[in-house]
Write a protein that holds these residues in place. Structure first.
Motif, mmCIF file in Angstrom:
data_model
loop_
_atom_site.group_PDB
_atom_site.id
_atom_site.type_symbol
_atom_site.label_atom_id
_atom_site.label_comp_id
_atom_site.label_asym_id
_atom_site.label_seq_id
_atom_site.Cartn_x
_atom_site.Cartn_y
_atom_site.Cartn_z
ATOM 1 N N SER A 166 -3.238 14.000 -2.899
ATOM 2 C CA SER A 166 -2.878 13.001 -1.892
ATOM 3 C C SER A 166 -4.145 12.418 -1.288
ATOM 4 O O SER A 166 -5.166 13.088 -1.152
ATOM 5 C CB SER A 166 -2.015 13.630 -0.806
ATOM 6 O OG SER A 166 -2.692 14.711 -0.240
ATOM 7 N N SER A 167 -4.018 11.180 -0.895
ATOM 8 C CA SER A 167 -5.210 10.526 -0.378
ATOM 9 C C SER A 167 -5.470 10.994 1.042
ATOM 10 O O SER A 167 -4.652 11.666 1.668
ATOM 11 C CB SER A 167 -5.006 9.016 -0.414
ATOM 12 O OG SER A 167 -3.999 8.688 0.517
ATOM 13 N N LEU A 168 -6.596 10.570 1.537
ATOM 14 C CA LEU A 168 -6.968 10.919 2.906
ATOM 15 C C LEU A 168 -5.917 10.417 3.879
ATOM 16 O O LEU A 168 -5.534 11.083 4.826
ATOM 17 C CB LEU A 168 -8.342 10.299 3.221
ATOM 18 C CG LEU A 168 -8.797 10.470 4.677
ATOM 19 C CD1 LEU A 168 -9.085 11.942 4.932
ATOM 20 C CD2 LEU A 168 -10.030 9.648 4.949
ATOM 21 N N ARG A 169 -5.433 9.224 3.575
ATOM 22 C CA ARG A 169 -4.450 8.596 4.455
ATOM 23 C C ARG A 169 -3.188 9.445 4.551
ATOM 24 O O ARG A 169 -2.679 9.708 5.628
ATOM 25 C CB ARG A 169 -4.116 7.228 3.858
ATOM 26 C CG ARG A 169 -3.467 6.321 4.820
ATOM 27 C CD ARG A 169 -3.340 4.964 4.201
ATOM 28 N NE ARG A 169 -2.141 4.321 4.727
ATOM 29 C CZ ARG A 169 -1.698 3.138 4.348
ATOM 30 N NH1 ARG A 169 -2.358 2.490 3.423
ATOM 31 N NH2 ARG A 169 -0.630 2.619 4.861
ATOM 32 N N TRP A 173 -1.688 11.401 7.766
ATOM 33 C CA TRP A 173 -0.351 11.174 8.308
ATOM 34 C C TRP A 173 0.425 12.460 8.407
ATOM 35 O O TRP A 173 1.129 12.722 9.373
ATOM 36 C CB TRP A 173 0.383 10.168 7.414
ATOM 37 C CG TRP A 173 1.733 9.822 7.909
ATOM 38 C CD1 TRP A 173 2.911 10.145 7.331
ATOM 39 C CD2 TRP A 173 2.055 9.105 9.097
ATOM 40 N NE1 TRP A 173 3.955 9.658 8.074
ATOM 41 C CE2 TRP A 173 3.455 9.016 9.163
ATOM 42 C CE3 TRP A 173 1.320 8.513 10.117
ATOM 43 C CZ2 TRP A 173 4.114 8.364 10.188
ATOM 44 C CZ3 TRP A 173 1.987 7.874 11.135
ATOM 45 C CH2 TRP A 173 3.371 7.797 11.169
ATOM 46 N N ARG A 174 0.296 13.288 7.366
ATOM 47 C CA ARG A 174 1.015 14.560 7.410
ATOM 48 C C ARG A 174 0.474 15.431 8.535
ATOM 49 O O ARG A 174 1.220 16.142 9.197
ATOM 50 C CB ARG A 174 0.887 15.288 6.077
ATOM 51 C CG ARG A 174 2.062 16.264 5.894
ATOM 52 C CD ARG A 174 1.977 17.053 4.624
ATOM 53 N NE ARG A 174 1.977 16.203 3.464
ATOM 54 C CZ ARG A 174 0.947 16.099 2.638
ATOM 55 N NH1 ARG A 174 -0.137 16.809 2.850
ATOM 56 N NH2 ARG A 174 1.004 15.310 1.595
ATOM 57 N N ALA A 175 -0.820 15.359 8.749
ATOM 58 C CA ALA A 175 -1.385 16.144 9.845
ATOM 59 C C ALA A 175 -0.830 15.668 11.179
ATOM 60 O O ALA A 175 -0.574 16.464 12.077
ATOM 61 C CB ALA A 175 -2.912 16.034 9.818
ATOM 62 N N PRO A 254 2.190 5.263 6.666
ATOM 63 C CA PRO A 254 2.539 4.739 5.341
ATOM 64 C C PRO A 254 3.092 3.326 5.401
ATOM 65 O O PRO A 254 2.877 2.542 4.495
ATOM 66 C CB PRO A 254 3.584 5.731 4.827
ATOM 67 C CG PRO A 254 4.062 6.472 6.003
ATOM 68 C CD PRO A 254 2.997 6.431 7.040
ATOM 69 N N SER A 255 3.772 3.024 6.476
ATOM 70 C CA SER A 255 4.286 1.664 6.599
ATOM 71 C C SER A 255 3.889 1.137 7.957
ATOM 72 O O SER A 255 4.495 1.469 8.977
ATOM 73 C CB SER A 255 5.808 1.662 6.446
ATOM 74 O OG SER A 255 6.357 0.531 7.070
ATOM 75 N N ARG A 256 2.872 0.313 7.951
ATOM 76 C CA ARG A 256 2.294 -0.070 9.237
ATOM 77 C C ARG A 256 3.259 -0.903 10.079
ATOM 78 O O ARG A 256 3.294 -0.781 11.282
ATOM 79 C CB ARG A 256 0.993 -0.854 9.004
ATOM 80 C CG ARG A 256 -0.032 -0.011 8.281
ATOM 81 C CD ARG A 256 -1.433 -0.200 8.810
ATOM 82 N NE ARG A 256 -2.309 0.791 8.195
ATOM 83 C CZ ARG A 256 -3.140 0.533 7.192
ATOM 84 N NH1 ARG A 256 -3.177 -0.664 6.681
ATOM 85 N NH2 ARG A 256 -3.889 1.500 6.681
ATOM 86 N N CYS A 257 4.013 -1.772 9.394
ATOM 87 C CA CYS A 257 4.948 -2.605 10.171
ATOM 88 C C CYS A 257 5.953 -1.734 10.897
ATOM 89 O O CYS A 257 6.241 -1.931 12.076
ATOM 90 C CB CYS A 257 5.690 -3.557 9.222
ATOM 91 S SG CYS A 257 4.619 -4.763 8.497
ATOM 92 N N ARG A 258 6.482 -0.743 10.144
ATOM 93 C CA ARG A 258 7.492 0.109 10.767
ATOM 94 C C ARG A 258 6.867 0.902 11.903
ATOM 95 O O ARG A 258 7.486 1.120 12.937
ATOM 96 C CB ARG A 258 8.073 1.056 9.708
ATOM 97 C CG ARG A 258 9.434 1.572 10.079
ATOM 98 C CD ARG A 258 10.184 2.026 8.849
ATOM 99 N NE ARG A 258 9.465 3.033 8.091
ATOM 100 C CZ ARG A 258 9.600 4.342 8.285
ATOM 101 N NH1 ARG A 258 10.423 4.788 9.190
ATOM 102 N NH2 ARG A 258 8.911 5.195 7.567
#
Lengths: 649, 230
Positions: A166-169, A173-175, A254-258
């Motif tokens: 998984s990427s850093l992003r 997010w999971r963190a 993961p979804s910036r708009c949301r």
């Protein structure tokens, strides 16, 4: 009423006599049904409880198990009855369906057990009668939701365990979402919580009157004015942290708009905006009103705690879900307020110096009375006013008390749901562990069996005697099956520990340059390699040795050696190790002495005895193992460098 | 609104509440305008038991076992022992899902209900079945005539026949091949009367009916339809 159809069919056919004289063509002959036997009684034995019924009863529904010829599979000719090894209590309901045409759902049974019985007997769930249908559907939906939650939780639970790739992003997010996954996330979680608290407390303390400044000790000013710098620094620090957190979340989402539209992010924005607006707006008098409003908004930082508190979230969710009840409450209150305010106003109009100057002024009285606050700043003085005032207070109690239980029960339901979800999550770990244990138990049994030389076709009596422990017929066949699979794929089963260790050792590049022989493959594997995959055996041998080494007692050192086998560059011994395997492979069949083949690392013999001895005590766990190692180490020098063997511990 | 009026209103409201409270204590009997409470006690189930098995055996041509099977089915469907017209129609409609069989079912009901009490008991049911399934050809034809003769006056008029015909054609429903035409029942009635009405007086009596049917080969051959229904 399908049962009725079968019963009334003869009648319907008889009623065709009315068509006979009118028919312009000859009617078709009746179907050649075999002469109807006298109705017979069938005995259905369900786990010892005998049910007897007419054959016709069962024939009413020909597309079920009991109504079709499928039941012949269960016919026991010796006893002349149909035997089903199922729950007799549930069968009662199934049989009653045949008798009455209505399928009832038992209340005290688990809905899933009931479903399974239905599926077995070929009854579709739509046959459940109207009387029980609603309850059946509710319970089934509840169950399905629970299972869906379980699956979600499982997937979510497994997610953090497999962060590979998984990427850093995504990790970030999971963190953020699950602070318990890593220590850093947890630290961050508590730090932000601490700063929220600090910020809120600072806002509150700011307004407490402190002793005046040194110049005017008697005058009391708010602390915020006395120590402006300190408070400003604290505010800045908090806002910096909040801003950083917000930007990080924005980056990781993961979804910036949301994310931007979510409630929590709005709260974050509202929490930090006042500070920045305050920075850029001069503290002039004309905007001081707006500035004060902005400071009020700072208090919304307290809502950031909802990320930290489950209970707050539940409360918010409850209020959202009770929106209709709250709306009703509000509406009815408004109606009542207007009515009573009007009445009170007109009742008190005649009094001198009355407080009820207008109807809106009477609103205040009505609200205070209806909620039974009774401040007493406005009281009626006429009799009519007092009568209506008392009616007002009585009705207020009723109107407010009505929607409150609905809200409370909603809250209770959601709260318990959450508790149940938490409990399930906690139990789920146990459940997963149990499943894993069961799986590994089977594998371990198989590996143990292999180790004990069970796979040997013509093994020596000594080895055979080792696997004297009785295996059930099922186990025997199961192990045979696994063995067949191994032969097919030219791979072998190993356990997770070994595999991940080997993988880890490989990826980290190995640590030592051991050159001793390493552990463990049973003979079967050796012959397996020779028989089916001679060309690829060189790679397989090494990988196999990696994977199956140390079923229970592999040592890191041996694994490292193996790892060293695969890495070509750097240490000279390793390169020499690697060079050799590319040569031809002769699998020595004499290796049966060691119960398996041996991997010998083609290092200069001089090294081997020295290095092998230190490794052997650390490596093996059994006496046999050490002897094997010593044998192998001695044997190394005797064998050609090209030979590659796999030894067992 | 003057003050007096409001005070009076307030007093009235108080009195109303007072009365309500007293009602709760049962001191004032509420005046009930309807006495529908008694209606609740009406027995909704009338249980009818048939005559004994031996008597039915004598009256009908069924064997004991056949009667037992018939009764078991009947009792299962109608625990009260009788079938009323609604049930009858519902039962019959299950066999003809495509069309509307209610009219024909009504005619059938009237034919089965020999004592005209509005319900078909097991005796009626079994008696009718016995005639149709175990009777002679003449019995069956008699029964059919009885079915067609709606007003039971001994002769079938064209209107009665038309009603019967329409009800039979209704059972077919909308989707038939070839498509049903409006005049089909009427034409069928015409051809029926041509065949049956010997003296062309516009009605068919029982003698004409039986005589014509016995001469018709198709009808005679189709009678074996009922051979193994039970």
């Amino acid at each position: 009423m399908a049962a009725g159809v079968a019963t009334w069919l003869p009648f319907a056919r008889a009623a065709a006599v009315g068509w006979l004289p009118l028919a312009q063509q000859p009617l078709p002959p009746a179907p050649g049904v075999k002469a109807s036997r006298a109705d017979e009684v069938l005995v259905v034995n369900v786990s010892g409880r005998r049910f007897e019924t007419w054959k016709n009863t069962l024939d009413r529904y020909p597309d079920t198990l009991l109504g079709s010829s499928e039941k012949e599979f269960f016919y026991d000719a010796d006893s002349g009855e149909y035997f089903f090894d199922r729950d007799p209590d549930m069968f009662r309901h199934v049989l009653n369906f045949y008798r009455t045409g209505r399928l009832h759902c038992p209340r005290q049974e688990c809905i899933q057990a009931f479903d399974e019985e239905l599926a077995f007997y070929g009854l579709v769930p739509e046959l459940v009668g109207d009387c029980c249908l609603e309850e059946y559907r509710d319970r089934k939906k509840e169950n399905a939701e629970r299972l869906a939650e379980d699956e979600e939780a499982e997937q979510a639970g497994e997610g953090p365990a497999l962060p590979a790739g998984s990427s850093l992003r995504q990790q970030l997010w999971r963190a953020f979402e699950n602070p318990h996954t890593s220590t850093a996330a947890l630290v961050f979680y508590y730090v932000t919580g601490f700063f929220i608290a600090v910020s809120v407390i600072a806002n509150v303390v700011e307004t407490i009157p402190c002793r005046g400044s040194a110049r005017l000790p008697s005058k009391e000013v708010p602390c915020g004015d006395r120590f402006p710098m300190a408070f400003f620094c604290m505010d800045t620090a908090c806002v910096l942290i909040f801003t950083g957190e917000y930007l990080l979340r924005l980056f990781a989402a993961p979804s910036r708009c949301r994310f931007l539209r979510s409630v929590m992010s709005l709260i974050d924005v509202v929490a930090i905006m006042p500070y920045y607006i305050g920075l850029f707006v001069a503290k002039g008098d004309d905007v001081s009103g707006a500035f004060v409003t902005l400071r009020v908004f700072r208090v919304f930082r307290i809502f950031k705690f909802s990320r930290h508190s489950q209970g707050l979230r539940i409360l918010g969710y409850t209020l959202k879900s009770c929106a209709s009840e709250l709306g009703f409450l509000l509406f009815s209150l408004t109606m009542a307020i207007i009515i009573f305010a009007t009445v009170m106003f007109y009742a008190e109009k005649s009094t001198n110096k009355t407080n009820f100057t207008s109807i809106p002024a009477a609103f205040w009285y009505t609200i205070v009375t209806m909620t039974t606050l009774g401040y007493g700043d406005m009281v009626p003085s006429t009799i009519a006013g007092k009568i209506f005032g008392s009616i007002c207070s009585l009705s207020g109690v009723l109107v407010i008390a009505l929607p409150v239980p609905v809200i409370v029960s909603n809250f209770s339901r959601i709260y318990h749901q959450n508790q149940r979800a938490d409990k399930r999550r906690a139990q789920q770990k146990v459940r997963l562990a149990r499943i894993r244990l069961a799986k590994s138990g089977t594998t371990n049994a198989f590996l143990q069996y292999k180790q004990n030389g069970g796979l040997e076709d013509s093994g020596s009596g000594e080895e055979q005697a080792l696997c004297v422990r009785n295996r059930s017929a099922f186990e025997q066949q199961h192990h045979h099956l696994l063995h067949c699979l191994e032969k097919t794929t030219c791979h072998e089963f190993t356990d997770e520990l070994t595999f991940s260790e080997a993988l880890g050792a490989v990826s980290l590049g190995g640590r030592t340059s051991r050159s001793t022989s390493v552990s463990s493959q049973p003979v079967g594997a050796g012959s397996l390699l020779s028989s089916c995959c001679p060309r690829r055996a060189k790679r397989r041998a090494i990988r196999l040795a990696n994977s199956t080494a140390s079923v229970s007692r592999g040592s890191m050192q041996e694994l490292d050696t193996l790892a060293g086998l695969r890495r070509s560059p750097v240490p000279q011994s390793r390169s020499s190790l690697n060079a050799k395997p590319h040569g031809s492979l002769d699998l020595n069949c004499d290796s049966r002495d060691f119960v398996a083949a041996i991997i010998s690392i083609p290092t200069p013999p001089a090294n081997t005895p020295d290095e092998s001895r230190p490794s052997s005590p650390g490596g093996s766990g059994g006496g046999r193992a050490s002897s094997t190692l010593r044998n192998s180490s001695l044997g190394t020098s005797c064998f050609l460098p090209e030979t590659v063997k796999i030894s067992s511990l | 609104m003057n003050l007096e009026g409001l005070e009076m209103v307030a007093v009235l409201v108080v009195l109303a509440l007072f009365v309500k409270v007293l009602e709760q204590f049962g001191l004032f009997e509420p005046v009930s305008l309807e006495d529908s409470v008694e209606d609740e006690f009406e027995l909704s189930t009338v249980c009818h038991r048939p005559e004994g098995l031996e008597q039915l055996q004598e009256q009908t041509k069924f064997t004991r076992k056949e009667l037992q099977v018939l009764y078991r089915g009947f009792k299962n469907e109608c625990p009260s022992g009788i079938v009323n017209e609604e049930n009858f129609k519902q039962i019959y409609s299950q066999f003809f899902p495509q069309g509307d069989s209610s009219t024909y079912a009504t005619f059938l009901f009237n034919a089965f209900d020999t004592d005209h009490d509005g319900s078909v008991s097991f005796e009626d049911f079994v008696a009718g079945l016995s005639v149709i399934l175990r009777g002679t050809i003449d019995d069956r034809l008699n029964w059919a005539f009885n079915l067609y003769d709606l007003n039971k006056d001994g002769c079938i008029t064209k209107e009665e026949m038309l009603d019967i015909m329409k009800s039979i054609y209704d059972m077919m429903g909308k989707y038939t091949y070839p498509a049903l035409r409006e005049e089909a029942p009427k034409e069928h009635v015409e051809s029926f009367f041509q065949k049956m009405d010997r003296n062309k007086d516009g009605v068919v009596t029982i003698e004409e009916f039986i005589e014509s049917c016995q001469k018709d080969e198709n009808i005679m051959r189709s009678m074996q339809l009922f051979d193994n229904v039970i």
